[in-house]
Design a protein around this motif. Structure first.
Motif, PDB file in Angstrom:
ATOM      1  N   SER A 220       0.856  -1.188   0.000  1.00 60.51           N
ATOM      2  CA  SER A 220       0.000   0.000   0.000  1.00 60.51           C
ATOM      3  C   SER A 220       0.893   1.238   0.000  1.00 60.51           C
ATOM      4  O   SER A 220       1.380   1.656   1.028  1.00 60.51           O
ATOM      5  CB  SER A 220      -0.896  -0.017   1.232  1.00 60.51           C
TER       6      SER A 220
ATOM      7  N   GLY B 138       0.195   4.272  -0.317  1.00 58.29           N
ATOM      8  CA  GLY B 138      -0.408   5.479   0.228  1.00 58.29           C
ATOM      9  C   GLY B 138      -0.478   6.601  -0.780  1.00 58.29           C
ATOM     10  O   GLY B 138      -0.896   6.409  -1.916  1.00 58.29           O
TER      11      GLY B 138
ATOM     12  N   ASP C 243       0.854   6.544  -4.526  1.00 55.70           N
ATOM     13  CA  ASP C 243       0.233   5.753  -5.568  1.00 55.70           C
ATOM     14  C   ASP C 243      -0.252   6.665  -6.700  1.00 55.70           C
ATOM     15  O   ASP C 243      -0.881   7.683  -6.448  1.00 55.70           O
ATOM     16  CB  ASP C 243      -0.952   5.001  -4.963  1.00 55.70           C
TER      17      ASP C 243
ATOM     18  N   ILE D 259      -4.181   7.575  -7.129  1.00 59.57           N
ATOM     19  CA  ILE D 259      -4.897   8.587  -6.337  1.00 59.57           C
ATOM     20  C   ILE D 259      -4.884   9.954  -7.016  1.00 59.57           C
ATOM     21  O   ILE D 259      -5.939  10.551  -7.205  1.00 59.57           O
ATOM     22  CB  ILE D 259      -4.346   8.624  -4.906  1.00 59.57           C
TER      23      ILE D 259
ATOM     24  N   LEU E 158      -7.288   9.812  -9.792  1.00 56.44           N
ATOM     25  CA  LEU E 158      -8.681   9.888  -9.348  1.00 56.44           C
ATOM     26  C   LEU E 158      -9.065  11.343  -9.059  1.00 56.44           C
ATOM     27  O   LEU E 158     -10.125  11.818  -9.464  1.00 56.44           O
ATOM     28  CB  LEU E 158      -8.862   9.033  -8.087  1.00 56.44           C
TER      29      LEU E 158
ATOM     30  N   ARG F 170      -8.669  18.919  -0.695  1.00 63.03           N
ATOM     31  CA  ARG F 170      -7.528  19.315   0.117  1.00 63.03           C
ATOM     32  C   ARG F 170      -7.262  18.293   1.208  1.00 63.03           C
ATOM     33  O   ARG F 170      -8.094  17.429   1.494  1.00 63.03           O
ATOM     34  CB  ARG F 170      -7.757  20.691   0.716  1.00 63.03           C
ATOM     35  N   ARG F 171      -6.105  18.426   1.778  1.00 63.35           N
ATOM     36  CA  ARG F 171      -5.738  17.644   2.954  1.00 63.35           C
ATOM     37  C   ARG F 171      -5.456  18.653   4.057  1.00 63.35           C
ATOM     38  O   ARG F 171      -5.376  19.844   3.827  1.00 63.35           O
ATOM     39  CB  ARG F 171      -4.470  16.848   2.667  1.00 63.35           C
TER      40      ARG F 171
ATOM     41  N   ASN G 158       0.090   2.945   5.652  1.00 60.39           N
ATOM     42  CA  ASN G 158      -0.052   4.293   5.095  1.00 60.39           C
ATOM     43  C   ASN G 158      -1.131   4.399   4.032  1.00 60.39           C
ATOM     44  O   ASN G 158      -1.022   5.139   3.090  1.00 60.39           O
ATOM     45  CB  ASN G 158       1.291   4.810   4.574  1.00 60.39           C
ATOM     46  N   ASN G 159      -2.182   3.619   4.211  1.00 58.50           N
ATOM     47  CA  ASN G 159      -3.312   3.756   3.296  1.00 58.50           C
ATOM     48  C   ASN G 159      -3.982   5.106   3.481  1.00 58.50           C
ATOM     49  O   ASN G 159      -3.821   5.734   4.517  1.00 58.50           O
ATOM     50  CB  ASN G 159      -4.338   2.676   3.599  1.00 58.50           C
ATOM     51  N   ILE G 160      -4.730   5.490   2.500  1.00 60.14           N
ATOM     52  CA  ILE G 160      -5.416   6.768   2.662  1.00 60.14           C
ATOM     53  C   ILE G 160      -6.927   6.591   2.493  1.00 60.14           C
ATOM     54  O   ILE G 160      -7.393   5.597   1.943  1.00 60.14           O
ATOM     55  CB  ILE G 160      -4.908   7.843   1.684  1.00 60.14           C
TER      56      ILE G 160
ATOM     57  N   ILE H 248     -10.767   8.782   1.699  1.00 59.89           N
ATOM     58  CA  ILE H 248     -11.335   9.979   1.076  1.00 59.89           C
ATOM     59  C   ILE H 248     -12.647  10.309   1.781  1.00 59.89           C
ATOM     60  O   ILE H 248     -13.455   9.420   2.051  1.00 59.89           O
ATOM     61  CB  ILE H 248     -11.550   9.760  -0.440  1.00 59.89           C
TER      62      ILE H 248
ATOM     63  N   ILE I 101      -8.084  12.606   2.441  1.00 58.01           N
ATOM     64  CA  ILE I 101      -8.288  13.658   1.437  1.00 58.01           C
ATOM     65  C   ILE I 101      -9.751  14.093   1.542  1.00 58.01           C
ATOM     66  O   ILE I 101     -10.655  13.266   1.463  1.00 58.01           O
ATOM     67  CB  ILE I 101      -7.973  13.127   0.029  1.00 58.01           C
TER      68      ILE I 101
ATOM     69  N   GLU J  20     -16.956   7.220  -8.044  1.00 59.33           N
ATOM     70  CA  GLU J  20     -15.653   7.221  -8.729  1.00 59.33           C
ATOM     71  C   GLU J  20     -14.539   6.828  -7.750  1.00 59.33           C
ATOM     72  O   GLU J  20     -13.631   6.087  -8.097  1.00 59.33           O
ATOM     73  CB  GLU J  20     -15.422   8.620  -9.304  1.00 59.33           C
ATOM     74  N   SER J  21     -14.632   7.319  -6.511  1.00 62.23           N
ATOM     75  CA  SER J  21     -13.609   7.006  -5.516  1.00 62.23           C
ATOM     76  C   SER J  21     -13.688   5.542  -5.107  1.00 62.23           C
ATOM     77  O   SER J  21     -12.662   4.894  -4.892  1.00 62.23           O
ATOM     78  CB  SER J  21     -13.769   7.870  -4.273  1.00 62.23           C
TER      79      SER J  21
ATOM     80  N   CYS K 135     -11.739   3.118  -7.149  1.00 62.57           N
ATOM     81  CA  CYS K 135     -10.275   3.186  -7.128  1.00 62.57           C
ATOM     82  C   CYS K 135      -9.760   2.305  -5.999  1.00 62.57           C
ATOM     83  O   CYS K 135      -9.983   2.593  -4.822  1.00 62.57           O
ATOM     84  CB  CYS K 135      -9.860   4.641  -6.908  1.00 62.57           C
TER      85      CYS K 135
ATOM     86  N   SER L 115      -6.870   1.785  -4.829  1.00 64.61           N
ATOM     87  CA  SER L 115      -5.668   2.144  -4.062  1.00 64.61           C
ATOM     88  C   SER L 115      -6.005   2.833  -2.761  1.00 64.61           C
ATOM     89  O   SER L 115      -5.117   3.156  -1.998  1.00 64.61           O
ATOM     90  CB  SER L 115      -4.772   3.075  -4.844  1.00 64.61           C
ATOM     91  N   ILE L 116      -7.267   3.124  -2.546  1.00 62.78           N
ATOM     92  CA  ILE L 116      -7.598   3.789  -1.285  1.00 62.78           C
ATOM     93  C   ILE L 116      -8.278   2.800  -0.359  1.00 62.78           C
ATOM     94  O   ILE L 116      -8.859   1.810  -0.786  1.00 62.78           O
ATOM     95  CB  ILE L 116      -8.498   5.028  -1.506  1.00 62.78           C
TER      96      ILE L 116
END
Lengths: 500, 243
Positions: free
Chosen positions: A350, A352, A355, A358, A361, A375-376, B81-83, B85, B109, B125-126, B129, B131-132
């Motif tokens: 992963s 994070g 990648d 992201i 997307l 934003r973060r 460290n995954n994220i 949304i 995010i 859409e998210s 994906c 990867s999240i």
């Protein structure tokens, strides 16, 4: 490395422009005038007037005495620049790098352009005839240097073209003023009997410098190509650009899609070779009615992924109105960045934020929904709750400090805080009840106060005393009192958030 | 042969699960450990991952509890460290507070959008994906078709989605795997200690595909769930301090 420049001289720029707009005035004597020391002085005159002997610098009253029918227009000194800018943008079809040469010319960097028109002569002929069609009378000159091209356009005797490296021989018979010298210097030269370039070209430069100054030598060297002269292009040249001219005008959606796909493929293969990715791309469609349709996309990370870029454009393709047809497609990448190449993973871990999926997307979302805010948040070292975190747009920014957890913070924060009515015992006890949006909450449990002072170097104002309270039904709130209890009773209570 | 029948029924139930959008291959042991006895309500005793969960809340106070409860689950989903949304319209979430639930707020995010239609599109859409780790969407109204689309998206990508519906106008049927309602309970405090104490929540699992809905009273204390028993002293041990 020699360059190749074309200088276009608009001899009757303003009067031509006027006659284009007012075709009825075509056969009249036409002058532009400017006030000077209480008189009206002619600043430009059209070709017809020139023939009759009305020239620049004449007093209007004198000209009127001879030709009472003269047409007079008040001049605007700044209009020439505006006009030339427009013409320079039109001239972009002859060369990607076009510069305005005040007061009455345009310079093209024509290196590698002339062969597309079948040679330099055809190239210049096309420029002159196309401009003539529009109504402008121009003279052109072409040489290895800007100075020589300028001289040939204005004072050239036979051919307007100086063959490569032949600018010196072409310049020799021209008058001294053709070297763009200052008026004082030209006058001095004339007094000395050095009327033509050949008269003083062979005088050693240190002798000339002593009499005429540094600027004089510089101009000669620039004309001869010993010193480099730069032009400032009117439209900045984009290095990453792909063109696709069409034989037949295209007006179907499928046709546009095919063109776009091809251009993206071309630009991406080039970007991949140079290990770069684009951050911004512009897709321009030149319609046959001289209008330009344009769509633009942006990416969060430099990208050279054909599929992804096409998808971003796809959402906006409907904005292109082909009308009668499109004859030329251009794809530009004005902002390009280096791609940091990631080592390929043997296992799919992963990665994070690193990648690529992201940012892709987020590109899709921000591309389709233009009013989205993405934003973060990273911690900011402030105690004031509103300032304790700051929004960042980039995906790469790392928190500079730890997220603080030593004081309770509500999970829902109201911005701005909402005014409430409170019953609270003094001095510093938590409230007993409060009314928010006409609902009465009876407080059962409370923690606090936690005083947070205003950061005086950022903002003036009173401090806040925060209480963490719970009502009868178990809802938990974050309340604060703004300011001290005082005689004037100008303190206020606010609800700032909800705890879980 | 009743034993045989039971065997056949359980086998059939297992075959039905994937058809209902629940994948038993995905297991998150730490999450199941953290959920405690609540996990027995779910099919195969595992919190369904790669599915969409729906949370209903009626007030701003309950909204805060719901957000916190989701944050606890999300913290287990986005380890390493995954994220994640977080998509919403008028987001009131205060990012620094997420740290109290073991989430690094900088790994989320936030996407703020204006229209419901845009929010639904962005969530879908998210969710596509992979990867999240997870997508949290705040949207009051979602119809069956939209929820079905989200469910189809997660079946492909195996991302877990959470939909928070604050003050929904009508509680329609959705294709989500579960429906929860979290509300706040008076905080738990041992003895006559002053202060507010540990937050307590009433967790109401109203619907769960192929599981047993239930109601639990839990407290969030020392970074984990504690099930409330009748005597508060048992549920909340005082923290022992030396010195």
């Amino acid at each position: 490395m020699a360059g190749r420049f074309v200088s276009i001289w608009f001899r009757y720029l303003k009067t031509d422009c006027f006659t284009i707009r007012n075709p009825l005035q075509k056969d009249k004597l036409l002058v532009f005038v400017l006030p000077d020391h209480g008189r009206m002085v002619i600043s430009t005159a059209n070709a017809l007037a020139n023939e009759k002997g009305i020239v620049q610098g004449m007093v209007l009253a004198d000209a009127r005495a001879v030709y009472p029918s003269i047409e007079v227009i008040n001049d605007n000194p700044s209009s020439a620049e505006k006009l030339l800018k427009k013409l320079a943008q039109w001239c972009i079809r002859y060369s990607p790098s076009v510069a305005v040469d005040l007061p009455d010319g345009i310079i093209l960097d024509a290196k590698g352009c002339a062969h597309l028109w079948g040679g330099e002569e055809e190239y210049l002929k096309d420029i002159v005839s196309k401009l003539k069609e529009r109504g402008y009378q121009v003279r052109v000159g072409m040489a290895d240097t800007i100075g020589a091209a300028w001289a040939l356009a204005r004072y050239g005797l036979e051919s307007p073209i100086a063959a490569p490296a032949q600018q010196q021989t072409m310049l020799l018979p021209l008058p001294a003023i053709a070297l763009r010298l200052e008026e004082d210097a030209v006058e001095k030269l004339n007094k000395l009997g050095l009327r033509r370039v050949k008269d003083f070209m062979h005088i050693p430069s240190n002798t000339l410098r002593r009499r005429f100054g540094k600027q004089f030598i510089k101009k000669i060297n620039q004309a001869l190509g010993y010193e480099i002269e730069m032009i400032i292009p009117e439209i900045p040249v984009v290095t990453y650009q792909e063109r696709l001219p069409c034989l037949e005008p295209i007006s179907t959606a499928t046709g546009i899609e095919i063109a776009l796909k091809k251009l993206i493929e071309n630009i991406c293969s080039r970007l991949i070779k140079e290990e770069k990715g684009l951050r911004k791309a512009k897709f321009k469609a030149f319609r046959i009615d001289n209008k330009i349709e344009e769509i633009e996309i942006g990416t969060n990370r430099p990208s050279s992924n054909t599929k992804h870029l096409f998808k971003l454009f796809e959402n906006k393709l409907t904005e292109i109105e082909p009308a009668l047809g499109i004859e030329l497609f251009i794809l530009e990448a004005p902002v390009v960045e280096d791609i940091s190449i990631l080592q390929e993973n043997l296992w799919l871990t992963s990665p994070g934020l690193n990648d690529v999926a992201i940012p892709e997307l987020l590109d899709r979302i921000s591309g389709k929904l233009c009013n989205s805010v993405i934003r973060r948040f990273v911690p900011d070292e402030h105690y004031w709750p509103e300032r304790s975190c700051k929004a960042v747009v980039s995906l790469d920014e790392k928190p500079a400090s730890e997220w603080p957890t030593h004081k309770p913070r509500p999970i829902q924060l109201l911005s701005p805080p909402e005014l409430i009515e409170v019953t609270a015992p003094i001095p510093d006890y938590p409230p007993m009840l409060f009314r928010h949006k006409s609902v009465l909450h009876k407080i059962v449990k409370a923690d606090g106060p936690e005083r947070i002072e205003q950061e005086w170097w950022l903002q003036d104002g009173q401090h806040r005393d925060y209480y963490y309270v719970e009502n009868e039904t178990g809802h938990r709130f974050w309340l604060f009192r703004l300011g001290h209890y005082n005689e004037e009773k100008n303190y206020q209570w606010f609800l700032h958030g909800y705890f879980a | 042969m009743p034993a045989d029948k039971a065997h056949i029924i359980s086998k059939l139930q297992k075959e039905i699960l994937p058809l209902q959008g629940i994948r038993h291959a995905q297991k998150n042991i730490p999450l199941n450990m953290a959920l405690g006895e609540m996990k027995y309500a779910f099919p195969e005793d595992h919190f369904p991952l790669g599915a969409v969960h729906e949370f209903i809340c009626d007030s701003t106070g309950d909204h805060a509890c719901t957000t916190a409860f989701i944050s606890v689950i999300v913290s287990h989903l986005m380890n390493k460290n995954n994220i994640a949304i977080w998509i919403g319209q008028r987001r009131t979430l205060f990012p620094p507070a997420l740290k109290f639930y073991n989430i690094d707020p900088d790994r989320i995010i936030f996407i703020d959008l204006k229209k419901d239609k845009e929010i639904l599109w962005a969530i879908e859409e998210s969710l596509k994906c992979n990867s999240i780790a997870t997508v949290i969407g705040e949207i009051p109204e979602i119809n069956f078709t939209a929820s079905r689309r989200l469910q189809l998206a997660v079946e492909e990508s195996k991302v877990t989605g959470f939909i928070i519906r604050k003050n929904p106008r009508n509680l329609n049927t959705t294709a989500c795997v579960t429906r929860w309602k979290i509300s706040s309970l008076p905080g738990l405090i041992a003895g006559d200690m002053p202060g507010v104490g540990f937050p307590c929540w009433n967790v109401n699992l109203q619907k769960v595909r192929n599981g047993k809905p239930g109601v639990w009273q839990i407290a969030w204390a020392w970074g984990r769930f504690r099930y409330l028993t009748s005597t508060p002293e048992q549920s909340i041990p005082l923290q022992k301090k030396t010195g």
